[in-house]
Design an enzyme around this catalytic site. Sequence first.
Site, mmCIF file in Angstrom:
data_model
loop_
_atom_site.group_PDB
_atom_site.id
_atom_site.type_symbol
_atom_site.label_atom_id
_atom_site.label_comp_id
_atom_site.label_asym_id
_atom_site.label_seq_id
_atom_site.Cartn_x
_atom_site.Cartn_y
_atom_site.Cartn_z
ATOM 1 N N CYS A 18 9.482 -0.295 -20.307
ATOM 2 C CA CYS A 18 10.099 1.276 -20.563
ATOM 3 C C CYS A 18 10.703 2.029 -19.464
ATOM 4 O O CYS A 18 11.160 3.068 -19.649
ATOM 5 C CB CYS A 18 8.886 1.758 -21.327
ATOM 6 S SG CYS A 18 8.137 1.122 -22.741
ATOM 7 N N HIS A 71 10.270 9.471 -20.751
ATOM 8 C CA HIS A 71 10.371 8.075 -21.438
ATOM 9 C C HIS A 71 9.770 8.729 -23.052
ATOM 10 O O HIS A 71 8.671 9.383 -22.926
ATOM 11 C CB HIS A 71 9.557 6.984 -20.886
ATOM 12 C CG HIS A 71 9.035 5.948 -22.118
ATOM 13 N ND1 HIS A 71 10.224 5.442 -23.007
ATOM 14 C CD2 HIS A 71 8.151 5.318 -22.246
ATOM 15 C CE1 HIS A 71 9.655 4.356 -23.599
ATOM 16 N NE2 HIS A 71 8.426 4.685 -23.197
ATOM 17 N N ASN A 93 9.070 4.940 -30.132
ATOM 18 C CA ASN A 93 9.450 4.307 -28.655
ATOM 19 C C ASN A 93 10.606 3.126 -28.646
ATOM 20 O O ASN A 93 10.253 2.043 -29.110
ATOM 21 C CB ASN A 93 8.245 3.728 -28.235
ATOM 22 C CG ASN A 93 8.149 3.533 -26.957
ATOM 23 O OD1 ASN A 93 9.099 3.116 -26.171
ATOM 24 N ND2 ASN A 93 6.984 3.349 -26.432
HETATM 25 N N1 ACO Z 1 -2.844 3.847 -38.687
HETATM 26 C C1 ACO Z 1 -4.134 4.346 -39.106
HETATM 27 N N2 ACO Z 1 -4.933 3.989 -38.402
HETATM 28 C C2 ACO Z 1 -4.909 3.489 -37.119
HETATM 29 C C3 ACO Z 1 -3.598 3.093 -36.844
HETATM 30 C C4 ACO Z 1 -2.733 3.427 -37.628
HETATM 31 N N3 ACO Z 1 -1.297 2.952 -37.435
HETATM 32 N N4 ACO Z 1 -3.760 2.508 -35.673
HETATM 33 C C5 ACO Z 1 -5.055 2.527 -35.035
HETATM 34 N N5 ACO Z 1 -5.734 3.204 -36.210
HETATM 35 C C6 ACO Z 1 -7.138 3.380 -36.194
HETATM 36 C C7 ACO Z 1 -8.007 2.286 -35.423
HETATM 37 O O1 ACO Z 1 -8.284 1.295 -36.147
HETATM 38 C C8 ACO Z 1 -9.254 3.182 -35.171
HETATM 39 O O2 ACO Z 1 -9.963 3.119 -36.083
HETATM 40 P P1 ACO Z 1 -11.594 3.208 -35.939
HETATM 41 O O3 ACO Z 1 -11.991 4.310 -35.370
HETATM 42 O O4 ACO Z 1 -12.099 3.074 -37.327
HETATM 43 O O5 ACO Z 1 -11.808 1.879 -35.325
HETATM 44 C C9 ACO Z 1 -8.611 4.518 -35.017
HETATM 45 O O6 ACO Z 1 -7.396 4.599 -35.434
HETATM 46 C C10 ACO Z 1 -8.450 4.988 -33.355
HETATM 47 O O7 ACO Z 1 -7.771 4.032 -32.862
HETATM 48 P P2 ACO Z 1 -7.314 4.267 -31.185
HETATM 49 O O8 ACO Z 1 -6.754 3.384 -30.681
HETATM 50 O O9 ACO Z 1 -8.659 4.698 -30.319
HETATM 51 O O10 ACO Z 1 -6.657 5.613 -31.505
HETATM 52 P P3 ACO Z 1 -6.041 6.509 -30.287
HETATM 53 O O11 ACO Z 1 -6.437 8.010 -30.796
HETATM 54 O O12 ACO Z 1 -6.197 6.095 -29.006
HETATM 55 O O13 ACO Z 1 -4.360 6.534 -30.622
HETATM 56 C C11 ACO Z 1 -2.629 5.608 -29.895
HETATM 57 C C12 ACO Z 1 -3.672 5.329 -30.581
HETATM 58 C C13 ACO Z 1 -1.546 6.356 -30.593
HETATM 59 C C14 ACO Z 1 -1.749 3.962 -29.686
HETATM 60 C C15 ACO Z 1 -2.816 6.060 -28.523
HETATM 61 O O14 ACO Z 1 -3.896 5.218 -27.705
HETATM 62 C C16 ACO Z 1 -1.539 6.237 -27.395
HETATM 63 O O15 ACO Z 1 -0.743 6.961 -27.913
HETATM 64 N N6 ACO Z 1 -1.729 5.308 -26.460
HETATM 65 C C17 ACO Z 1 -0.498 5.448 -25.709
HETATM 66 C C18 ACO Z 1 0.255 4.016 -26.146
HETATM 67 C C19 ACO Z 1 1.652 4.166 -25.824
HETATM 68 O O16 ACO Z 1 2.302 5.138 -26.281
HETATM 69 N N7 ACO Z 1 2.440 3.189 -25.881
HETATM 70 C C20 ACO Z 1 3.618 2.949 -25.950
HETATM 71 C C21 ACO Z 1 4.131 1.753 -25.170
HETATM 72 S S1 ACO Z 1 3.535 1.926 -23.494
HETATM 73 C C22 ACO Z 1 4.932 2.826 -23.117
HETATM 74 O O17 ACO Z 1 5.741 3.260 -23.457
HETATM 75 C C23 ACO Z 1 4.745 3.680 -21.762
#
Ligand code: ACO
Length: 327
Positions: free
Chosen positions: A121, A254, A284
């Site tokens: 990215c 990004h 993304n």
């Molecule tokens: N729909 C519904 N529920 C979901 C989904 C989904 N798509 N994905 C995960 N969940 C659930 C999980 O199973 C979990 O459930 P549980 O509590 O029953 O176990 C719950 O949601 C929370 O999961 P987390 O992974 O802890 O959720 P979080 O609040 O951390 O959000 C996210 C996840 C959005 C991926 C977050 O961590 C994030 O934004 N991280 C940055 C990642 C990113 O942007 N990556 C892009 C690539 S990297 C880059 O470009 C730099």
Amino acid sequence: MNSSRLPIFSRISGTGSYLPGEPVSNNELVARGVDTSDQWIIERTGIRFRHLAAASVTSSDLALQASLRAIESAGRVPAEIDLIVLATSTPDFIFPSSAALLQDKLGIKNGAAAFDVQAVCSGFVYGLAIAEKFIRSGSHRCALVVGSEVFSRILDWNDRGTCVLFGDGAGAVVLEASDAPGIHATALHADGSFNKILSVPGQLCGGQVIGSPFLQMDGPSVFKFAVKVLADVAKEVLDAAGMNAQQIDWLIPHQANIRILQSTARKLGLPMGKVIVTVEHHGNTSAASIPLALDDAVRAGTIKRGDTLLLEGVGGGFTWGAALLRF
Ligand code: ACO
């Protein structure tokens, strides 16, 4: 090499972008069987739509459309391009490079250098910084810098934690030699010890995939890392140029996730009104996201000639980088 003309600066003379097909909404993902909801995706990421390329469409195809638009908006023709830097983690082939394929599709026969950059990215910022150094050296005068991705090819559609986040697309700029800046400062970094928090840990060997061909991510670790380095690298280029955050007209980070953008803006003391946000429309798109956002804002008339822009990316590797420039 034309060192008698140094110092040469570089400036963006044109922008272009391309998104394949129709937008696919969060509810359409649910209808296709992904165990998620529109509300969860919007609340956690800000994403409403993504574009998914047809199976026959490759990164160099998307790059071609974005590049033609960038070249046209620069008032150039393809034959004037003497350097192609294409950032992608989803190339058409193992080799030749997608940059070489793009050169052929553009009909460029002048022997222009062409190569891919792999910084996930951060790829577009890496490509821009590399092209800027080529131009400042005097060796090249008119570069095409492209970010193009078909991330849908490396998503596991059974992994709801990752598949809802990404989309396909391309963005491009023409970067030209100039008597005045242009690009004020760039910074590039990597820390390979974070390779496991975001990866596609697969390889081809003897006709088989060894490891996994799908994207794997530790979301919370990526979130923390991204917010920290995006704030740090923004300050680094501002310091290098002797400027402060209040002098930025537009921050173009990004486009990974609205919450990463909001946290970065807060750390820099910038209101969200100064941040270009397009993530809701395409998710993304990795290396394509910064030039997509830039082109969108330029064509909407939001970004104007003379504005000060801070472009910054972070991605797998981990890699991160920024470019501070006068548009
Ligand atoms: N729909 C519904 N529920 C979901 C989904 C989904 N798509 N994905 C995960 N969940 C659930 C999980 O199973 C979990 O459930 P549980 O509590 O029953 O176990 C719950 O949601 C929370 O999961 P987390 O992974 O802890 O959720 P979080 O609040 O951390 O959000 C996210 C996840 C959005 C991926 C977050 O961590 C994030 O934004 N991280 C940055 C990642 C990113 O942007 N990556 C892009 C690539 S990297 C880059 O470009 C730099």
